[in-house]
Write a protein that holds these residues in place. Structure first.
Motif, PDB file in Angstrom:
ATOM      1  N   GLY A 255      31.109 -36.305  -9.148  1.00  0.00           N
ATOM      2  CA  GLY A 255      29.848 -36.989  -8.890  1.00  0.00           C
ATOM      3  C   GLY A 255      28.669 -36.113  -9.237  1.00  0.00           C
ATOM      4  N   GLU A 256      27.482 -36.627  -8.994  1.00  0.00           N
ATOM      5  CA  GLU A 256      26.274 -35.855  -9.254  1.00  0.00           C
ATOM      6  C   GLU A 256      25.137 -36.358  -8.377  1.00  0.00           C
ATOM      7  OE1 GLU A 256      23.614 -37.324 -12.822  1.00  0.00           O
ATOM      8  OE2 GLU A 256      25.636 -36.870 -13.546  1.00  0.00           O
ATOM      9  N   LEU A 257      24.144 -35.510  -8.206  1.00  0.00           N
ATOM     10  CA  LEU A 257      22.944 -35.831  -7.457  1.00  0.00           C
ATOM     11  C   LEU A 257      21.733 -35.620  -8.357  1.00  0.00           C
ATOM     12  CD1 LEU A 257      23.662 -33.765  -4.204  1.00  0.00           C
ATOM     13  CD2 LEU A 257      24.240 -36.142  -4.620  1.00  0.00           C
ATOM     14  N   THR A 258      20.746 -36.478  -8.216  1.00  0.00           N
ATOM     15  CA  THR A 258      19.445 -36.242  -8.820  1.00  0.00           C
ATOM     16  C   THR A 258      18.432 -36.141  -7.688  1.00  0.00           C
ATOM     17  OG1 THR A 258      19.104 -38.630  -9.085  1.00  0.00           O
ATOM     18  CG2 THR A 258      20.022 -37.434 -10.962  1.00  0.00           C
ATOM     19  N   GLU A 259      17.344 -35.432  -7.947  1.00  0.00           N
ATOM     20  CA  GLU A 259      16.345 -35.146  -6.921  1.00  0.00           C
ATOM     21  C   GLU A 259      17.017 -34.597  -5.658  1.00  0.00           C
ATOM     22  OE1 GLU A 259      13.817 -38.487  -6.257  1.00  0.00           O
ATOM     23  OE2 GLU A 259      13.321 -38.719  -8.375  1.00  0.00           O
ATOM     24  N   PRO A 260      17.809 -33.525  -5.800  1.00  0.00           N
ATOM     25  CA  PRO A 260      18.567 -33.011  -4.647  1.00  0.00           C
ATOM     26  C   PRO A 260      17.678 -32.288  -3.656  1.00  0.00           C
ATOM     27  CG  PRO A 260      18.817 -31.551  -6.527  1.00  0.00           C
ATOM     28  CD  PRO A 260      18.043 -32.744  -7.026  1.00  0.00           C
ATOM     29  N   ASN A 261      18.159 -32.210  -2.428  1.00  0.00           N
ATOM     30  CA  ASN A 261      17.572 -31.339  -1.417  1.00  0.00           C
ATOM     31  C   ASN A 261      18.722 -30.621  -0.731  1.00  0.00           C
ATOM     32  OD1 ASN A 261      18.395 -32.858   1.102  1.00  0.00           O
ATOM     33  ND2 ASN A 261      17.150 -34.449   0.116  1.00  0.00           N
ATOM     34  N   PRO A 262      18.463 -29.539   0.018  1.00  0.00           N
ATOM     35  CA  PRO A 262      19.572 -28.769   0.593  1.00  0.00           C
ATOM     36  C   PRO A 262      20.532 -29.601   1.438  1.00  0.00           C
ATOM     37  CG  PRO A 262      17.543 -27.509   0.728  1.00  0.00           C
ATOM     38  CD  PRO A 262      17.156 -28.873   0.252  1.00  0.00           C
ATOM     39  N   ASP A 263      20.007 -30.543   2.213  1.00  0.00           N
ATOM     40  CA  ASP A 263      20.882 -31.353   3.069  1.00  0.00           C
ATOM     41  C   ASP A 263      21.766 -32.283   2.248  1.00  0.00           C
ATOM     42  OD1 ASP A 263      19.876 -30.184   5.354  1.00  0.00           O
ATOM     43  OD2 ASP A 263      18.392 -31.761   5.726  1.00  0.00           O
ATOM     44  N   SER A 264      21.196 -32.949   1.240  1.00  0.00           N
ATOM     45  CA  SER A 264      22.007 -33.866   0.431  1.00  0.00           C
ATOM     46  C   SER A 264      23.067 -33.107  -0.356  1.00  0.00           C
ATOM     47  CB  SER A 264      21.124 -34.685  -0.507  1.00  0.00           C
ATOM     48  OG  SER A 264      20.542 -33.892  -1.525  1.00  0.00           O
ATOM     49  N   VAL A 265      22.723 -31.901  -0.842  1.00  0.00           N
ATOM     50  CA  VAL A 265      23.701 -31.101  -1.578  1.00  0.00           C
ATOM     51  C   VAL A 265      24.828 -30.636  -0.650  1.00  0.00           C
ATOM     52  CG1 VAL A 265      24.073 -28.996  -2.903  1.00  0.00           C
ATOM     53  CG2 VAL A 265      22.008 -30.345  -3.294  1.00  0.00           C
ATOM     54  N   ALA A 266      24.463 -30.144   0.539  1.00  0.00           N
ATOM     55  CA  ALA A 266      25.475 -29.672   1.487  1.00  0.00           C
ATOM     56  C   ALA A 266      26.406 -30.809   1.889  1.00  0.00           C
ATOM     57  CB  ALA A 266      24.806 -29.062   2.711  1.00  0.00           C
ATOM     58  N   THR A 267      25.860 -32.005   2.123  1.00  0.00           N
ATOM     59  CA  THR A 267      26.684 -33.151   2.506  1.00  0.00           C
ATOM     60  C   THR A 267      27.618 -33.556   1.376  1.00  0.00           C
ATOM     61  OG1 THR A 267      24.991 -33.993   4.019  1.00  0.00           O
ATOM     62  CG2 THR A 267      26.616 -35.571   3.226  1.00  0.00           C
ATOM     63  N   ALA A 268      27.080 -33.616   0.157  1.00  0.00           N
ATOM     64  CA  ALA A 268      27.907 -33.992  -0.984  1.00  0.00           C
ATOM     65  C   ALA A 268      29.032 -32.985  -1.212  1.00  0.00           C
ATOM     66  CB  ALA A 268      27.042 -34.110  -2.239  1.00  0.00           C
ATOM     67  N   LEU A 269      28.718 -31.689  -1.094  1.00  0.00           N
ATOM     68  CA  LEU A 269      29.731 -30.660  -1.290  1.00  0.00           C
ATOM     69  C   LEU A 269      30.796 -30.751  -0.207  1.00  0.00           C
ATOM     70  CD1 LEU A 269      30.668 -28.207  -2.916  1.00  0.00           C
ATOM     71  CD2 LEU A 269      29.206 -26.779  -1.459  1.00  0.00           C
ATOM     72  N   MET A 270      30.386 -30.996   1.038  1.00  0.00           N
ATOM     73  CA  MET A 270      31.344 -31.152   2.123  1.00  0.00           C
ATOM     74  C   MET A 270      32.261 -32.347   1.877  1.00  0.00           C
ATOM     75  SD  MET A 270      30.621 -31.774   6.184  1.00  0.00           S
ATOM     76  CE  MET A 270      29.861 -33.382   5.827  1.00  0.00           C
ATOM     77  N   ASN A 271      31.688 -33.474   1.418  1.00  0.00           N
ATOM     78  CA  ASN A 271      32.492 -34.659   1.157  1.00  0.00           C
ATOM     79  C   ASN A 271      33.520 -34.414   0.058  1.00  0.00           C
ATOM     80  OD1 ASN A 271      31.025 -36.057   3.080  1.00  0.00           O
ATOM     81  ND2 ASN A 271      29.675 -37.057   1.594  1.00  0.00           N
ATOM     82  N   VAL A 272      33.084 -33.722  -1.015  1.00  0.00           N
ATOM     83  CA  VAL A 272      34.009 -33.421  -2.118  1.00  0.00           C
ATOM     84  C   VAL A 272      35.113 -32.483  -1.633  1.00  0.00           C
ATOM     85  CG1 VAL A 272      34.183 -32.220  -4.321  1.00  0.00           C
ATOM     86  CG2 VAL A 272      32.347 -33.868  -3.956  1.00  0.00           C
ATOM     87  N   THR A 273      34.740 -31.467  -0.864  1.00  0.00           N
ATOM     88  CA  THR A 273      35.732 -30.516  -0.340  1.00  0.00           C
ATOM     89  C   THR A 273      36.724 -31.202   0.578  1.00  0.00           C
ATOM     90  OG1 THR A 273      34.092 -28.740  -0.484  1.00  0.00           O
ATOM     91  CG2 THR A 273      36.017 -28.354   0.921  1.00  0.00           C
ATOM     92  N   ASN A 274      36.237 -32.056   1.481  1.00  0.00           N
ATOM     93  CA  ASN A 274      37.116 -32.759   2.407  1.00  0.00           C
ATOM     94  C   ASN A 274      38.026 -33.734   1.687  1.00  0.00           C
ATOM     95  OD1 ASN A 274      35.961 -31.391   4.537  1.00  0.00           O
ATOM     96  ND2 ASN A 274      34.604 -33.065   5.146  1.00  0.00           N
ATOM     97  N   ALA A 275      37.504 -34.405   0.664  1.00  0.00           N
ATOM     98  CA  ALA A 275      38.326 -35.337  -0.098  1.00  0.00           C
ATOM     99  C   ALA A 275      39.461 -34.616  -0.793  1.00  0.00           C
ATOM    100  CB  ALA A 275      37.470 -36.076  -1.118  1.00  0.00           C
ATOM    101  N   GLY A 276      39.181 -33.412  -1.295  1.00  0.00           N
ATOM    102  CA  GLY A 276      40.237 -32.622  -1.931  1.00  0.00           C
ATOM    103  C   GLY A 276      41.283 -32.166  -0.935  1.00  0.00           C
ATOM    104  N   GLY A 277      40.848 -31.777   0.251  1.00  0.00           N
ATOM    105  CA  GLY A 277      41.791 -31.327   1.262  1.00  0.00           C
ATOM    106  C   GLY A 277      42.660 -32.440   1.803  1.00  0.00           C
ATOM    107  N   ALA A 278      42.170 -33.689   1.675  1.00  0.00           N
ATOM    108  CA  ALA A 278      42.935 -34.822   2.209  1.00  0.00           C
ATOM    109  C   ALA A 278      44.024 -35.279   1.276  1.00  0.00           C
ATOM    110  CB  ALA A 278      41.972 -35.989   2.468  1.00  0.00           C
ATOM    111  N   ARG A 279      43.989 -34.821   0.005  1.00  0.00           N
ATOM    112  CA  ARG A 279      45.006 -35.279  -0.943  1.00  0.00           C
ATOM    113  C   ARG A 279      46.297 -34.486  -0.766  1.00  0.00           C
ATOM    114  NH1 ARG A 279      40.483 -35.964  -4.401  1.00  0.00           N
ATOM    115  NH2 ARG A 279      40.663 -33.898  -5.287  1.00  0.00           N
TER     116      ARG A 279
END
Length: 279
Positions: A255-279
């Protein structure tokens, strides 16, 4: 050259974890297209064999837009450093292609590839990579000396002023702080007016204040000099300085983000990391 692979769309958002808001809206499809500085198409890379096989890139395609600041993020082992090395011509894929502008890197011999890296790509590394015996000015002008080209003194002065290095030009690296050394490294990358600046964890060895300073300089190089910057980082605050954040997981775009801010980036990274750990 066709600059857009068929059916290739990187404007997907990371899958949100239950109970969380989407990380960021996708880029408007009505936004004017920008020229492509670097294009990666179908990159694959595998190391090892059998049970020891590691595949850091798995059919990954990505466009890096000219005149923009792109950050690449992902969990450990997601392939971000391997991708950056391939975009910069420092590594070669098992299959797929990287274009610098219209130039396919796989078609170049060693001499021409070296020239591409020297003339069209500026490098900023975590470790600064300055020559200890040279002062700041000599380090900044080193690429010009290596090619025998006459340096653009007007551009040199503009970059020195932008980076606040005017009073440090005669100092050697050991006489400079870490932040000042990284500013010299950024100046060295910028002075030759490369097509792209490639930055690999440029704030990794800096304290928070110096790191913010260097990120501000990279941001200014885009806004004031029209430079293209692509940066790998693990820090959401650093990534939030970019125009666009590309997320990787398991060697693929996540995925990708445009107009990012620290909170949106941290949330997106956490979601990607958690999705990988769930597989």
């Amino acid at each position: 050259m066709n600059t857009s692979p068929t059916n290739h769309d990187t404007r997907q958002s990371p899958t949100a974890a239950p109970g969380t808001a989407p990380a960021a809206p996708p880029m408007s499809m009505n936004a004017p297209a920008r020229p492509t500085a670097i294009q990666a198409i179908g990159l694959r890379k595998t190391y090892g064999e059998g049970d020891a096989t590691v595949r850091p890139l798995d059919n990954l395609s990505l466009d890096i837009e000219s005149g923009r600041f792109t950050a690449i993020m992902g969990p450990s082992g997601s392939g971000k450093s391997t991708l950056l090395n391939m975009l910069a011509g420092l590594d070669t894929p098992d299959s797929g292609e990287v274009f610098i502008g219209e130039t396919p890197l796989s078609k170049l011999n060693d001499r021409r590839l070296t020239a591409i890296r020297r003339d069209r790509i500026g490098f900023v590394f975590q470790s600064f990579n300055l020559v200890p015996a040279m002062n700041a000015e000599e380090n900044i002008l080193l690429p010009s000396q290596l090619t025998g080209a006459k340096p653009d003194r007007q551009m040199f002065r503009r970059i020195v002023d932008l980076l606040g290095l005017g009073e440090r030009l005669k100092h050697r690296p050991h006489e400079l702080s870490g932040g000042q050394q990284q500013r010299v490294a950024v100046a060295r990358a910028l002075v030759a007016r490369p097509d792209v600046i490639v930055a690999d964890e440029p704030t990794g060895n800096l304290d928070s204040n110096a790191g913010e300073e260097v990120l501000g300089i990279l941001r200014a190089s885009v806004d004031e000099l029209g430079q293209t910057v692509v940066m790998v980082t693990h820090d959401p605050r650093a990534a939030a300085r970019a125009d666009r954040v590309v997320l990787l997981a398991d060697g693929r775009l996540a995925g990708e983000l445009t107009e990012p801010n620290p909170d949106s980036v941290a949330t997106a990274l956490m979601n990607v990391t958690n999705a990988g750990g769930a597989r």
